[in-house]
Each structure stands twice: as structure tokens, then as C-alpha cells.
Design a protein around this motif. Structure first.
Motif, short mmCIF file in Angstrom:
data_model
loop_
_atom_site.label_atom_id
_atom_site.label_comp_id
_atom_site.label_asym_id
_atom_site.label_seq_id
_atom_site.Cartn_x
_atom_site.Cartn_y
_atom_site.Cartn_z
N PRO A 147 3.03 1.41 3.94
CA PRO A 147 3.41 0.34 3.01
C PRO A 147 2.64 0.48 1.70
O PRO A 147 1.64 1.21 1.59
N ALA A 148 3.09 -0.25 0.69
CA ALA A 148 2.51 -0.14 -0.64
C ALA A 148 1.01 -0.38 -0.65
O ALA A 148 0.28 0.30 -1.38
N GLU A 149 0.54 -1.31 0.17
CA GLU A 149 -0.89 -1.62 0.15
C GLU A 149 -1.74 -0.47 0.68
O GLU A 149 -2.96 -0.45 0.48
N GLY A 150 -1.12 0.49 1.33
CA GLY A 150 -1.85 1.64 1.83
C GLY A 150 -1.92 2.80 0.86
O GLY A 150 -2.54 3.82 1.16
N ILE A 151 -1.25 2.65 -0.31
CA ILE A 151 -1.22 3.72 -1.32
C ILE A 151 -2.08 3.29 -2.51
O ILE A 151 -1.83 2.25 -3.12
N ALA A 152 -3.09 4.08 -2.83
CA ALA A 152 -3.99 3.76 -3.95
C ALA A 152 -3.34 4.13 -5.27
O ALA A 152 -2.41 4.94 -5.34
N ASN A 153 -3.86 3.54 -6.34
CA ASN A 153 -3.34 3.84 -7.67
C ASN A 153 -4.48 4.17 -8.62
O ASN A 153 -5.63 3.77 -8.42
N VAL A 154 -4.13 4.93 -9.66
CA VAL A 154 -5.02 5.22 -10.77
C VAL A 154 -4.31 4.68 -12.01
O VAL A 154 -3.32 5.26 -12.48
#
Length: 300
Positions: A147-154
Motif C-alpha cells: 500500500p501507499a504508506e509502505g512506499i517512501a518518497n523523496v
């Protein structure tokens, strides 16, 4: 002091990295094929296939049949809406913007209905294939639903595959491949400096207008010249620019292609196609495997 001085016109930055090819692909119903192993995939390998899709998820599920793969991994990414997953090995949940389904076909799978309609009436997204290296192209298959919360962002970039600026994806993809999902607000500018060795790079726009070396809009895919130069992006117009960006170290192997398979050698292709034929016979004997949510798990 003039009004022009008080309200200067917005400056659009142009990327120093030239575009060498652009396309809007070929449409077939709700799916637009932007890249295939027989065309742009030859230049951008390990990226070998890209579809942009947009549809009512229920209608799309009805039109998608279960089919086999070997030698590749598929990455399903949504830019609008959401889909449900229901897998005996991975549990249940929802993926939406910023979430991902990773399915490493490896030695062989049958799939196509493992995602079912979520809460949204419409979805948009990309399905990408990458060619696997020899050590995993005939290995056991695996799936990850994150899910989205498991993917980090920069900043504005979600790190779907690979590593960028010290942030890594939890997806167990081969080394040397980056895949980012980016949304820029109107007027926002962002730059991407590829990691060392990432000579292959491309962008595909889901929606909005985007300025790089050239102006792009929703539905465009552009291929950048092989280089280590950074790529600069600016969102044009009055809506968000949503796009995916891929970069990688070039895949050093020829592409040996079957109808649903891509391998690094003729021998590996024979092994993969033999395995998916064997799985196809077992699948026919397994009967109806649908879950209560309406999905059909990957058969491996």
C-alpha cells in the motif's frame, strides 16, 4: 516600478538532457501500449513494456483474461483510484496512488485477475515489465502488494523500485533499476539526477502538462538520450502533472521473446515456456479459484 516587475512571468526551465524519441503509443479500448519488447524495449531494456490504462475497474476486470508470463517482472501502479488485492500468501488490502503490485514471474506464472475493484468508480495507472537477469529469470515466482504508506518518497517522488537519494523501495527488484511516481503542483520544478551507471531513462505522463527538454502532456512517453546528466521537470498549466520516470543500467543481454515471455537466452526461454505450459495444464485442473472479493490469485 512596473507591474511586470512586481508580477514577473513564470520561468520554465528546460532540461539539459535531450529527448531522442517520443510516442503516444497505440490504443486498444481502455489500454494504450506505449512500449513493447519488439520496439522501444530494445533501446530501454531492462524496461521492455509499458501500458497506460484508464477505465471502470469492473469493466477492465471482465475484459482481462488470465495469461502466463516467464522471465519478467510486472509492476502495476495506480495514478488514480484504487484496487483490492486478496492473496493467500500476501493477505488482503488496497493499493492506490503510491502503492504497487510487484509480480516476479521468474520461471513461470499465470495471472491477470489478482486485483479487483476497490472503492473508486474509475482507475488510471501504468503496468510496466522489466526483463530479469539470468539469476532470477527462471527462479521461483513471487508477489508483493505494498500500500501507499509502505512506499517512501523523496520530495514529490515516490520510490517504487530501486533507491534514490538514500531512500530505498521495499520491492525486491533487481539492482540497478529505479522507477519513480511523481506529482508536481502547477509551477513546481523538480530535477532527477540518475545514479551512477543509469544510462537508460524515460518518462511517461499520466495527466497534466510537463516541461522537460520538450513540452509533454498526458499520454506522452519520451525517451532521453543515454547520459548521466540530470533531467529537469516543470509542471505547466493549472493542474498537477502526474508522471512516472524510469532509469537503469542497460540490460547487457539480448532479448529472447515468446508471446508472453522475455528471457536472456534461447535456452532460458525454452525452460520458461515449458514451465508455463505445465502450469497451464495444472490451472485447468484446479477449476474456479476466485476469492470472495472476486479476485483470482496468481497461479504458480
Amino acid at each position: 516600478m512596473s507591474l511586470a516587475t512586481l508580477n514577473p512571468a513564470p520561468v520554465v526551465l528546460s532540461s539539459p538532457r535531450p529527448i531522442v524519441h517520443r510516442t503516444r503509443g497505440r490504443g486498444h479500448g481502455p489500454i494504450t501500449r506505449l512500449m513493447s519488447p519488439g520496439d522501444l524495449g530494445q533501446a530501454l531494456k531492462p524496461f521492455v513494456f509499458l501500458d497506460l490504462f484508464e477505465a471502470d475497474p469492473r469493466m477492465m476486470a471482465e475484459s482481462m483474461g488470465i495469461h502466463p508470463h516467464s522471465g519478467i517482472a510486472t509492476i502495476t501502479l495506480l495514478t488514480q483510484g484504487d484496487l483490492r488485492f486478496d492473496d493467500p500468501d500476501a493477505g488482503q488490502g488496497t493499493i492506490g496512488y503510491g502503492g504497487v503490485e510487484w509480480m516476479r514471474a521468474g520461471g513461470g506464472v499465470w495471472h491477470g485477475k489478482e486485483l479487483s475493484a476497490g472503492a473508486s468508480a474509475r482507475i488510471q495507472g501504468f503496468q510496466l515489465w522489466i526483463a530479469l537477469p539470468p539469476e532470477t529469470e527462471n527462479a521461483p515466482s513471487e508477489s508483493q502488494y505494498i500500500p501507499a504508506e509502505g512506499i517512501a518518497n523523496v520530495g514529490p517522488a515516490h520510490v517504487i523500485l530501486g533507491q534514490y537519494e538514500g531512500v530505498g523501495s521495499p520491492v525486491r527488484a533487481p539492482a540497478g533499476v529505479n522507477y519513480l511516481l511523481v506529482t508536481l503542483r502547477p509551477g513546481e520544478t523538480w530535477s532527477y539526477t540518475p545514479p551512477a551507471g543509469h544510462e537508460a531513462a524515460w518518462v511517461a505522463v499520466a495527466s497534466g502538462k510537463l516541461q522537460t527538454t520538450e513540452a509533454l502532456s498526458g499520454g506522452d512517453m519520451a525517451v532521453f538520450a543515454p547520459s548521466q546528466d540530470r533531467i529537469i521537470f516543470s509542471a505547466l498549466g493549472d493542474q498537477d502533472a502526474v508522471f512516472v520516470l524510469g532509469s537503469a543500467a542497460p540490460h547487457p543481454h539480448d532479448l529472447h521473446m515468446g508471446y508472453y515471455s522475455v528471457h536472456t537466452s534461447a535456452e532460458a526461454l525454452v525452460r520458461g515456456e515449458s514451465r508455463i505450459a505445465e502450469l497451464g495444464r495444472a490451472l485447468a485442473e484446479a477449476g474456479d479459484r476466485r476469492t470472495q472479493s472476486g479476485s483470482t490469485p496468481v497461479f504458480r
